[in-house]
Design a protein around this motif. Structure first.
Motif, PDB file in Angstrom:
ATOM      1  N   THR A 198       0.813  -1.187   0.075  1.00  0.00           N
ATOM      2  CA  THR A 198      -0.091   0.091   0.062  1.00  0.00           C
ATOM      3  C   THR A 198       0.787   1.199   0.019  1.00  0.00           C
ATOM      4  O   THR A 198       2.049   1.220   0.684  1.00  0.00           O
ATOM      5  CB  THR A 198      -1.016   0.085   1.324  1.00  0.00           C
ATOM      6  N   LEU A 199       0.464   2.372  -1.044  1.00  0.00           N
ATOM      7  CA  LEU A 199       1.223   3.522  -0.957  1.00  0.00           C
ATOM      8  C   LEU A 199       2.679   3.183  -1.076  1.00  0.00           C
ATOM      9  O   LEU A 199       3.648   4.122  -0.609  1.00  0.00           O
ATOM     10  CB  LEU A 199       1.058   4.381   0.411  1.00  0.00           C
ATOM     11  N   GLY A 200       3.188   2.151  -2.138  1.00  0.00           N
ATOM     12  CA  GLY A 200       4.378   1.841  -2.152  1.00  0.00           C
ATOM     13  C   GLY A 200       5.313   1.391  -1.067  1.00  0.00           C
ATOM     14  O   GLY A 200       6.483   1.035  -1.379  1.00  0.00           O
ATOM     15  N   MET A 201       4.673   0.920  -0.213  1.00  0.00           N
ATOM     16  CA  MET A 201       5.105   0.078   0.992  1.00  0.00           C
ATOM     17  C   MET A 201       4.942  -1.375   0.976  1.00  0.00           C
ATOM     18  O   MET A 201       3.746  -1.801   0.691  1.00  0.00           O
ATOM     19  CB  MET A 201       5.043   0.845   2.286  1.00  0.00           C
ATOM     20  N   GLN A 202       5.766  -1.972   1.308  1.00  0.00           N
ATOM     21  CA  GLN A 202       5.535  -3.661   1.643  1.00  0.00           C
ATOM     22  C   GLN A 202       5.340  -3.939   2.948  1.00  0.00           C
ATOM     23  O   GLN A 202       5.754  -3.487   3.759  1.00  0.00           O
ATOM     24  CB  GLN A 202       6.962  -4.317   1.208  1.00  0.00           C
ATOM     25  N   ALA A 203       4.285  -4.682   3.065  1.00  0.00           N
ATOM     26  CA  ALA A 203       3.631  -5.064   4.254  1.00  0.00           C
ATOM     27  C   ALA A 203       4.729  -5.873   5.079  1.00  0.00           C
ATOM     28  O   ALA A 203       5.745  -6.414   4.526  1.00  0.00           O
ATOM     29  CB  ALA A 203       2.580  -6.324   4.053  1.00  0.00           C
ATOM     30  N   GLY A 204       4.924  -5.511   6.443  1.00  0.00           N
ATOM     31  CA  GLY A 204       5.846  -6.278   7.115  1.00  0.00           C
ATOM     32  C   GLY A 204       5.583  -7.509   7.580  1.00  0.00           C
ATOM     33  O   GLY A 204       4.454  -8.178   6.926  1.00  0.00           O
TER      34      GLY A 204
END
Length: 211
Positions: A176-182
């Motif tokens: 989401t928003l260019g971030m990878q889920a942790g």
């Protein structure tokens, strides 16, 4: 709650009452298993050809053994919802109401996260076909919430109807928003949700933050 007949047994009902041949049962078993995997991966829009391919049978065999694609998908989703409702029943038997709610919440959110079809079904994608099962599940979630509130383990200003939406919000995609889920992202989300339901101090979060 009585355990319902398996999906395979329900699909093999013969109006004449005759026992189905062993090869017919094996084909239906393969089709049901393939349908569950396909529904989990691609959702309720999966085709009969795709299910038959995964089962290793021809589409002709599919339609000889299964009344229709819609009947198979409905039967598979009914079986999955029955399993989720059974998990809620088990949670209601937990002597610790808060622990019962948390254990059910983890199973519920995991299924929504891992299965596209389950998420769609719980979101009402199948219309009236699953209405009674969704009503049964709502009733058990309400009881889980009310038990936790009755012993002071959960905030009483939160309506039980809020809880299914909060659990659904904890399910997450990979980005989401260019971030990878942790790592363990949905578990982190759920723990934050559960802490928000508590009238006490927050817990330590599992996994790592998104990157």
């Amino acid at each position: 709650m009585n355990q319902p007949r398996s999906t395979v047994d329900r699909l093999l009902v013969d109006e004449s009452g005759r026992r189905p041949r062993a090869d017919a049962r094996r084909n239906v078993e393969r089709l049901v298993e393939a349908a569950r995997v396909a529904v989990a991966e691609t959702g309720v829009g999966v085709s009969a050809h795709e299910i038959a391919r995964r089962a290793g049978v021809g589409v002709g065999t599919f339609y000889r053994r299964i009344p229709s694609l819609e009947v198979l998908l409905e039967a598979v989703l009914e079986e999955i919802l029955d399993e989720i409702t059974h998990l809620a029943e088990q949670a209601l038997e937990d002597p610790d109401p808060w622990n019962g709610l948390c254990v059910f919440a983890a199973a519920y959110v995991r299924l929504r996260t891992e299965s596209c079809g389950v998420s769609e079904a719980l979101g009402g994608a199948c219309g009236d076909a699953l209405a009674q099962r969704l009503e049964d599940l709502r009733a058990r979630i309400r009881r889980l919430v009310e038990r936790a509130q009755a012993v002071g383990a959960m905030r009483t200003d939160i309506a039980w109807q809020d809880v299914p939406f909060l659990f659904a919000a904890a399910a997450t995609g990979e980005r989401t928003l260019g971030m990878q889920a942790g790592s363990q992202q949905w578990e982190r989300n759920l723990q934050i949700v559960l802490d928000g339901l508590r009238p006490t101090q927050p817990s330590m979060l599992p996994g790592t933050p998104p990157a």
